[in-house]
Every structure is written in C-alpha cells, then in structure tokens.
Design an enzyme around this catalytic site. Sequence first.
Site, PDB file in Angstrom:
ATOM      1  N   CYS A   1       0.871  -1.172   0.000  1.00  0.00           N
ATOM      2  CA  CYS A   1       0.000   0.000   0.000  1.00  0.00           C
ATOM      3  C   CYS A   1       0.912   1.226   0.000  1.00  0.00           C
ATOM      4  CB  CYS A   1      -0.853  -0.001   1.253  1.00  0.00           C
ATOM      5  SG  CYS A   1      -1.781  -1.510   1.467  1.00  0.00           S
TER       6      CYS A   1
ATOM      7  N   ARG B   1       1.386   1.973  -6.005  1.00  0.00           N
ATOM      8  CA  ARG B   1       1.673   0.916  -5.015  1.00  0.00           C
ATOM      9  C   ARG B   1       0.424   0.128  -4.655  1.00  0.00           C
ATOM     10  NH1 ARG B   1       6.428   1.860  -2.201  1.00  0.00           N
ATOM     11  NH2 ARG B   1       5.633   0.691  -0.445  1.00  0.00           N
TER      12      ARG B   1
ATOM     13  N   TRP C   1      -3.601  -1.721  -1.382  1.00  0.00           N
ATOM     14  CA  TRP C   1      -3.612  -2.966  -2.134  1.00  0.00           C
ATOM     15  C   TRP C   1      -4.047  -4.013  -1.105  1.00  0.00           C
ATOM     16  CZ3 TRP C   1      -1.407  -7.852  -1.997  1.00  0.00           C
ATOM     17  CH2 TRP C   1      -1.583  -8.616  -3.155  1.00  0.00           C
TER      18      TRP C   1
ATOM     19  N   ASN D   1       0.985   0.156   6.136  1.00  0.00           N
ATOM     20  CA  ASN D   1       1.412  -0.638   4.987  1.00  0.00           C
ATOM     21  C   ASN D   1       2.150  -1.845   5.553  1.00  0.00           C
ATOM     22  OD1 ASN D   1       2.282  -1.686   2.539  1.00  0.00           O
ATOM     23  ND2 ASN D   1       4.148  -0.456   2.573  1.00  0.00           N
ATOM     24  N   GLY D   2       1.671  -3.049   5.232  1.00  0.00           N
ATOM     25  CA  GLY D   2       2.331  -4.258   5.733  1.00  0.00           C
ATOM     26  C   GLY D   2       1.283  -5.296   6.095  1.00  0.00           C
TER      27      GLY D   2
ATOM     28  N   GLU E   1      10.030 -12.691 -20.195  1.00  0.00           N
ATOM     29  CA  GLU E   1       9.766 -11.285 -19.866  1.00  0.00           C
ATOM     30  C   GLU E   1       8.706 -10.700 -20.791  1.00  0.00           C
ATOM     31  OE1 GLU E   1      10.200  -9.460 -17.506  1.00  0.00           O
ATOM     32  OE2 GLU E   1       9.925  -7.435 -18.247  1.00  0.00           O
TER      33      GLU E   1
ATOM     34  N   LYS F   1       5.084  -9.135 -19.538  1.00  0.00           N
ATOM     35  CA  LYS F   1       4.631  -7.788 -19.899  1.00  0.00           C
ATOM     36  C   LYS F   1       3.208  -7.841 -20.427  1.00  0.00           C
ATOM     37  CE  LYS F   1       6.803  -5.864 -18.064  1.00  0.00           C
ATOM     38  NZ  LYS F   1       7.725  -6.566 -17.270  1.00  0.00           N
TER      39      LYS F   1
ATOM     40  N   GLU G   1       0.448  -9.028 -17.729  1.00  0.00           N
ATOM     41  CA  GLU G   1       0.185  -8.202 -16.535  1.00  0.00           C
ATOM     42  C   GLU G   1      -0.502  -6.876 -16.879  1.00  0.00           C
ATOM     43  OE1 GLU G   1       3.437  -6.630 -14.180  1.00  0.00           O
ATOM     44  OE2 GLU G   1       4.759  -6.731 -15.886  1.00  0.00           O
TER      45      GLU G   1
ATOM     46  N   HIS H   1       7.909 -30.813 -26.995  1.00  0.00           N
ATOM     47  CA  HIS H   1       7.623 -31.625 -25.795  1.00  0.00           C
ATOM     48  C   HIS H   1       6.276 -31.267 -25.184  1.00  0.00           C
ATOM     49  CE1 HIS H   1      11.672 -33.196 -26.008  1.00  0.00           C
ATOM     50  NE2 HIS H   1      12.117 -31.955 -26.138  1.00  0.00           N
TER      51      HIS H   1
ATOM     52  N   LYS I   1       3.086  -1.837  -7.658  1.00  0.00           N
ATOM     53  CA  LYS I   1       4.471  -1.727  -8.120  1.00  0.00           C
ATOM     54  C   LYS I   1       5.465  -2.390  -7.177  1.00  0.00           C
ATOM     55  CE  LYS I   1       7.756  -0.344 -10.793  1.00  0.00           C
ATOM     56  NZ  LYS I   1       7.918  -1.011 -12.108  1.00  0.00           N
TER      57      LYS I   1
HETATM   58  C1  AGP Z   1       7.265  -6.665 -13.448  1.00  0.00           C
HETATM   59  O1  AGP Z   1       6.707  -6.029 -14.572  1.00  0.00           O
HETATM   60  C2  AGP Z   1       6.281  -6.796 -12.317  1.00  0.00           C
HETATM   61  N1  AGP Z   1       5.754  -5.539 -11.946  1.00  0.00           N
HETATM   62  C3  AGP Z   1       6.799  -7.602 -11.153  1.00  0.00           C
HETATM   63  O2  AGP Z   1       7.013  -8.915 -11.616  1.00  0.00           O
HETATM   64  C4  AGP Z   1       8.117  -7.116 -10.498  1.00  0.00           C
HETATM   65  O3  AGP Z   1       9.198  -7.324 -11.377  1.00  0.00           O
HETATM   66  C5  AGP Z   1       8.355  -7.960  -9.242  1.00  0.00           C
HETATM   67  O4  AGP Z   1       7.311  -7.721  -8.340  1.00  0.00           O
HETATM   68  C6  AGP Z   1       9.704  -7.682  -8.569  1.00  0.00           C
HETATM   69  O5  AGP Z   1       9.738  -6.346  -8.134  1.00  0.00           O
HETATM   70  P1  AGP Z   1      11.153  -5.743  -7.648  1.00  0.00           P
HETATM   71  O6  AGP Z   1      12.078  -5.777  -8.833  1.00  0.00           O
HETATM   72  O7  AGP Z   1      10.837  -4.356  -7.205  1.00  0.00           O
HETATM   73  O8  AGP Z   1      11.669  -6.613  -6.534  1.00  0.00           O
END
Ligand code: AGP
Length: 615
Positions: free
Chosen positions: A2, A27, A75, A101-102, A488, A492, A495, A511, A610
Amino acid sequence: MCGIIGYIGSQDAYPILIQGLRRLEYRGYDSAGVALARQDGSLAVYKARGKVDNLETVASARDTSGNAGIAHTRWATHGEPNDTNAHPHTSQSGRIAIVHNGTIENYAVLREALAQHGFTFKSETDTEVLAQLIEYVQNENHCDLVEAVREALLQVEGAYAIVVTEQGRPDRLIAARKSSPLVIGVGDDETFLASDATPIVGFTDQVVYLKDNELAIIERGKPLQIKSLDTDEPSDIDIQPLKMSVAQLEKGGYDAFMLKEIFEQPSTLLDCLRGRITDDCSRVVLSGVVENAERFLQAHRIVIVACGTSWHAALIGKRVIQELCKIPVEVEYASEFRYGNPMIGKNDIVIAISQSGETADTLAAIQLAREKGAWVYGICNVVGASIPRNTDSGTYIHVGPEIGVASTKAFTGQVTVLTLLALCAGQIRGTVSREKVREVAQALMKMPETIKEVLKLDGPIRQLSRMFTYAHNFLYLGRGYNYPTALEGALKLKEISYIHAEGYPAAEMKHGPIALIDREMPTVIIAPNDSLYDKIVSNVEQVKSRGGSVIAIVNPGNDKMERLADCCLEVPEVPECLTPIVSSIPLQLLAYYIAVNKGKDVDRPRNLAKSVTVE
Ligand code: AGP
C-alpha cells in the site's frame, strides 16, 4: 504494497495528501482514504473504494481543513476492497486514526484478545486491530499515545509502516516501521512521511529513511525525534539529500508512465553506464565489485534471488556471469529460496535483484542468506530502500523512478548492470579476454543509440498490435540468452492486457506446447543472428506448418525468417549477451499497445501494485 502518507506543517494538509496519494497510487489502488486533524482537535475521516479520484469526489464535498493528516492508498491483503476496509482505520472511541502498509501476522490472536475486552470491529483488516490495540494499551496503562504505540507494536508480529494521529493533538504525528518502508521529509516547519520519496519531491530535498524498529515523533515547532522501539532510547537522525525531480515523476507528455519509461531507455542506460566503463572501453569498473575483489576471486558459487521481471534479469545474469567469470551460478525465486532451506554458506555470493528494493520475499531471502553466512550483493534502483540497506555491498541501476507497474527501463538497467558485473568480476578472476571486454563494452557504450534505433519500431508495432487485440493466448519463444527474454515478453503482455501468455524455451515446443498451436495462437519468437539462429528457424517452421502466426524479432540479413514469419521486427545486431536488451524493447511496446487497444489502465493494472512489500 500500500502507499501511506502523512503531513504536518503550516500548509493545508488535504491537497498535499491527495497529491501524495496520486504519486503513491502505483503501489496499490483498491481503495483510498484520508484523516485530517483539525485545529479544533477533531478528526475528519473520509474513505472510498477504488482510486484516489473516488476519494476526492467524496472528500471535496466535505470540510477538508486541517494542517495535519494521514492518508492511504490500498492494495488489499486482509478484507476485500471496499469502503469499510479502506484506511485510515480508527480505534473504538474514534480518538485514534492510523494508516498502515504491511501485514500483521498475529492479528487474529490480537483481535480475539481485544474482543474479550469488549472491543468490536467494523472491518476485516489487520490494521483496525492495531488501532484498537493501541487504544487498549493507552486505556490500560493511562499513558501518552507515543508510549501506547510503542507498547502495542512490541506485541505485533509481521511487517508494518504506520502513521498515527489522534483527536486533540493536531500538532503531532507518530510513525514507526518494521520491514515496510517509511521516508520522512524534513521541511521548514513542516514534515512529510511517506512509503517512498515520491510524494515528498518538490517540497523538500532533506529526507530521513526510518530504520526497522524505529519510532518517530513529529511535533509542530519541535525537532524531529526518533527512538528505538525496543529500548525507547533516542536514535541518530541521518538526514540525506533527496536526488529526485518533479519532472521525473510526471508523464512528460506521454499517455502513460510505462510508455514514457520505455522511451526513456536510451537516457536511462546512459545513466546506468556512466562512470563504469573506461573511455577506451578496455576496462569495466563497478565499485561494488572492485572494492570486494577478494570475494569475487574466492567465491565458489553465485546464487541470484529475485522475483518477477527481476528474476528474468537474473536468468540472463546467470548466463553472462557463467560465460565471463567461469563460476557456477544458480537462480532462485526469492519466495522459493526463503522457504527452501538453501544449502548456502560463506563461500557463496548471493546477488539480490530488486527494482523497488522493498520486495518482501527478496528481503527475506537476503536475511536468510546472511544468517547462513553468505555475502550478499544488491542490484537495486531505489536509493536508500530496504534491500540496499540490508546487503553487504551492491550497485544501483540509476534508471530513475519507475512508476509504471510493468517494469521496463529497470529490466534493461538490471541486465546492463549484470553484464557490467560479469565483465568486472571476469577481469578480476582473469577469465575474460581484453578483446571480449572491449567488444561488449563498446556495444554497451553504443547501446543508447542502438535503443533509439529500436524505438523507431514504435509505429509499426502500434499498427501490428491491432491484429492481436482480441487474442486470448500468446506464446513467446526464445533460446539461450533469449529464453528469459521470452519469459519477460510474456509477463509484460499478461500483466497489463490480461491476455494469457506463456514464455518457453523454443526447443521445448515439441515436448508439449506445440499442441497449442493453431490459427488462434500467435507466437512471438526472438531470433537474433546468434549461435542458435538456425535452430530457432526450424522452430518457426514447426509453428508455421501447424497454421500458427509468427512475429519474429530479428536482426538485419535474416532472409530465412523474412520468408517464414508473418511479421519481422528488425533490431540492430549486438553481442549475444546483450540481445535481451534490444529484443525486450519491441516486446514492451507490443504489450503496451495491445493493452491500450483493449482499454486497460496500463500504469495501474488490476490486482497488481508496483512494490510487493507483503508475502
Ligand atoms: C514486473 O513487470 C512486475 N511488476 C513484477 O514482476 C516485479 O518485477 C516484481 O514484483 C519484482 O519487483 P522488484 O524488482 O521491485 O523486486
């Protein structure tokens, strides 16, 4: 994950808190709320489900006066996203308000104990339990709120960053943290508190990063006080300069932060490389490695821990470090590492990669590695974040604040730093030739220009994306250095567009996955002119012969692929270990435009945030 913020000072608190929430919204954005401490001693609490806009609609119709207040963008961890579960939470009497937050791991036990003492609960959250606990402790001990907060937190297990305000004390805020981040901005007769520095930028450039198990007392007209939660003794106050500009936090004319950050990559890679390669490209100097040369000479093994996109960068790091340093490298999801009882010891180097520097699983993996005697090296983007402050050494990627939830410039920055680390450690270990260093270093120094070339694909990719807006599944294939690139690219897309996408080693098709291929299943293939090019051409033939459509990321002179693929996106040729950097950028753009075509909120995709500061 959060976002929390607090303000106390001479200005109206409300506009500062709302602006701060907007900067923290990446966040988490399930709900938002604000509590204002008015001069008459009353507290006004406004909350709303959804984004900050909804909160503003609710609050702007009410009295938003007050020079102190706290606010939160959520969040959801405990309790569904709705008004009741939104923060701030108040105590039974309504006298105390808190943002958090936590995750409080023992909240159920505490809630049960408080219920025995007649406390009732409006929400399903762990945060409300903490607000009630603070009130309970204060009532029982007849003590000041500062002492009540401290005593209550000593009973709490788990992670928290909190800011607390109370009726009758519009001149004071109390804050504390354990495992979740909290930054204090020290201004002229005003103080800011926030989960990270972004809400503080533009108000002050003097910040204090509250350390774990510290409590801060902010009173109008008095100097900042910081104490140890455990001993109640005063802690040193380490005021540091904040090197972040407002411009870096704005979209700069782009439709989304993600698009801005994709287009920033020529300049962010320049920042990432600055001062780390000699002008004649003969040597790489990464201070964290050079200052610990013995470690990199003696190490028997390197283990890299990370999550998400950072884990994909780790897979590339494994290859380039093994190739250039001739040392075995293992890559682990941080979440698996921390619970896997890893066989780690003093001859191991653990590298932790994290853009935010706050990912809970990665932080926990670091702590476990250190307990087992390993030496830990961090690769992070956020200066002063928890992970850099819990590692033995490290390197910042210096790509500037990454606001878009989907990581783009941080990924290419991470791969760049991992390559620099491999070159620098390889020089120290004598396992990389001067020619190889020069070849890769020269290509890195040219990388900003190379990426500008790649970004010219923006128009064609925007056009191409329209053909795939309604796809339901995607396959991403790559080999060697570009298997992680395929992973990767898939991440992208999924998500931000919510289209299911899988990354696979291209050779694995036969396979099982090839059963998926039909006209409805687009396949993206990364096919640079590297040592595996001919192999990947045959993979494309397999896909085409089953009616699949193929988008290929290629280098110039790829006649075979031109004839085979439905669409070829041409990127400049670079040394094999750098192909993920140039190949990932078209995949970032493809994901972005497909998501935009689908009308998705690219910067704040559903269910995500994030920085994953909870398990
Ligand atoms: C990547 O696009 C995502 N937002 C997510 O997988 C992110 O890479 C992951 O949560 C790790 O975050 P960090 O690099 O801040 O540790």
